[in-house]
Write an enzyme that holds these catalytic residues in place. Structure first.
Site, PDB file in Angstrom:
ATOM      1  N   TYR A   7      -5.263   4.819 -22.061  1.00  0.00           N
ATOM      2  CA  TYR A   7      -5.848   4.410 -20.674  1.00  0.00           C
ATOM      3  C   TYR A   7      -5.297   5.379 -19.487  1.00  0.00           C
ATOM      4  CZ  TYR A   7      -7.138   1.651 -16.681  1.00  0.00           C
ATOM      5  OH  TYR A   7      -7.665   1.323 -15.399  1.00  0.00           O
ATOM      6  N   GLU A  66       0.832  -1.224   0.168  1.00  0.00           N
ATOM      7  CA  GLU A  66       0.092   0.028   0.004  1.00  0.00           C
ATOM      8  C   GLU A  66       0.883   1.374  -0.004  1.00  0.00           C
ATOM      9  OE1 GLU A  66      -3.125  -0.129  -0.293  1.00  0.00           O
ATOM     10  OE2 GLU A  66      -3.646  -1.957   0.091  1.00  0.00           O
TER      11      GLU A  66
END
Length: 357
Positions: free
Chosen positions: A237, A130
């Site tokens: 994208y 994370e």
């Protein structure tokens, strides 16, 4: 008499020579058999472990997603030798490294075994994929951990979301890379938060060019089987990370963009961090433009120029993407990187390291 003595001396010399050769051969065989030649034998707090084998104990599985650890997992699945991966806590007293995943610790679902007698030389590893914004309060973990395992390139053990591997032979590109592309820009997002930098950029960009959005936020989620085919029909994208942090480059680049075959427009760490791991001229960084409007105009122009657009895929001739999604492989890679680690090390301020830029 002298002749007899000389003959006896020659016999002794021949015997000693044969004996020396036999001993040398036996030593060499033992040397190879036990893997003493390997560079991953290591020193643990001043003590040398000559057989080069590591026992890694995973104290708890990340996100309660467990895998089977039967047999020699690291070798059988990933060809990483001399690496024993276990999740049975009875191995605590003999484990070389004990790995703790941060999420369960900060949420209180797991606790550090500080009540147990920690074996001399055993290293405790803090693991998180994370960003610092989601790692919680790490101050209670001061002076506990000896290793960091993270996507960060400066972690003790780096486990990225993906990386490039060279192809065995050059692969030619399609004549027209734009075939079957029908959308200019697309974005898949579920965690939509107003305060995120990526939300602000998306709003400004969508005012300039059409952006096709998928994901739970829009009520148009994509199944795993539909994800890449859908993105493949897009020229670009939006590989926008939910946090802007050092080296934090996730599957949004490696899988959603590169594997699907859309040019990634990236928002995350610095351009230098992307250049350190991504192929040259394979992505477009938001920070390269003075404004989001300029970015949008550039995307429109590039999509119309097939030759210039195709240049963003040149890297695919020589490189392929390797994704890391199996926690077992990530943990086995500790053994692969073990020989480069410092052993007399403790993180006195883990939070300061995590937030370092």
């Amino acid at each position: 008499m002298d002749e007899v003595k000389n003959q006896g001396s020659d016999n002794v010399k021949r015997f000693l020579k044969k004996f020396f050769i036999i001993c040398t051969l036996l030593t060499t065989l033992l040397y190879v058999y036990h893997g003493w030649w390997r560079s991953d034998s290591y020193t643990t707090f001043g003590h040398v472990k000559n057989n080069g084998s590591l026992t890694i104990l995973l104290w708890h599985w990340p996100f309660v997603q467990s895998y089977v650890l039967e047999g020699d997992v690291c070798w059988d699945l990933f060809h990483i030798p001399h690496c024993k991966l276990v999740d049975d806590r009875s191995y605590f007293s003999s484990a070389d490294i004990v790995v703790f995943h941060n999420r369960e610790l900060i949420q209180g679902r797991q606790k550090l075994p500080t009540d147990l007698l920690r074996p001399e030389g055993q290293r405790w590893a803090w693991m998180s994929l994370e960003s610092p914004a989601h790692n919680g309060n790490l101050k209670p973990f001061a002076n506990i951990f000896n290793m960091t395992i993270s996507y960060r390139r400066d972690a003790d053990v780096t486990i990225p979301y993906g990386e490039l591997l060279p192809k065995e032979e050059e692969t030619p590109l399609p004549e027209d890379i734009t075939v079957n592309k029908s959308s200019l820009v697309c974005w898949v997002v579920s965690n939509y938060m107003r305060h995120h930098k990526r939300t602000q950029v998306y709003k400004e960009l969508s005012a300039v060019v059409p952006v096709q959005v998928y994901g739970r936020w829009t009520g148009k989620p994509l199944s795993s089987s539909d994800l890449l085919p859908t993105i493949s029909r897009c020229f670009f994208y939006l590989a926008f990370e939910n946090s802007l942090a050092k080296d934090y480059i996730t599957e949004k680049l490696w899988k959603n963009s590169y594997e699907a075959g859309a040019v990634p427009v990236v928002l995350g760490p610095s351009i230098q961090d992307y250049k350190a791991v991504a192929p040259p001229h394979s992505f477009i960084h938001v920070n390269e433009f003075a404004s989001v409007r300029e970015l949008g105009e550039y995307l429109q122009e590039l999509a119309k120029d097939k030759k210039r657009y195709a240049e963003y895929f040149n890297w695919k001739q020589w490189w392929k993407v390797k994704l890391y999604v199996d926690w077992r492989e990530r943990l086995c890679n500790i053994c692969s990187q073990n020989s480069t680690l410092q052993y007399k090390k403790t993180y006195s301020d883990l939070e300061a390291w995590d937030k370092k830029v």
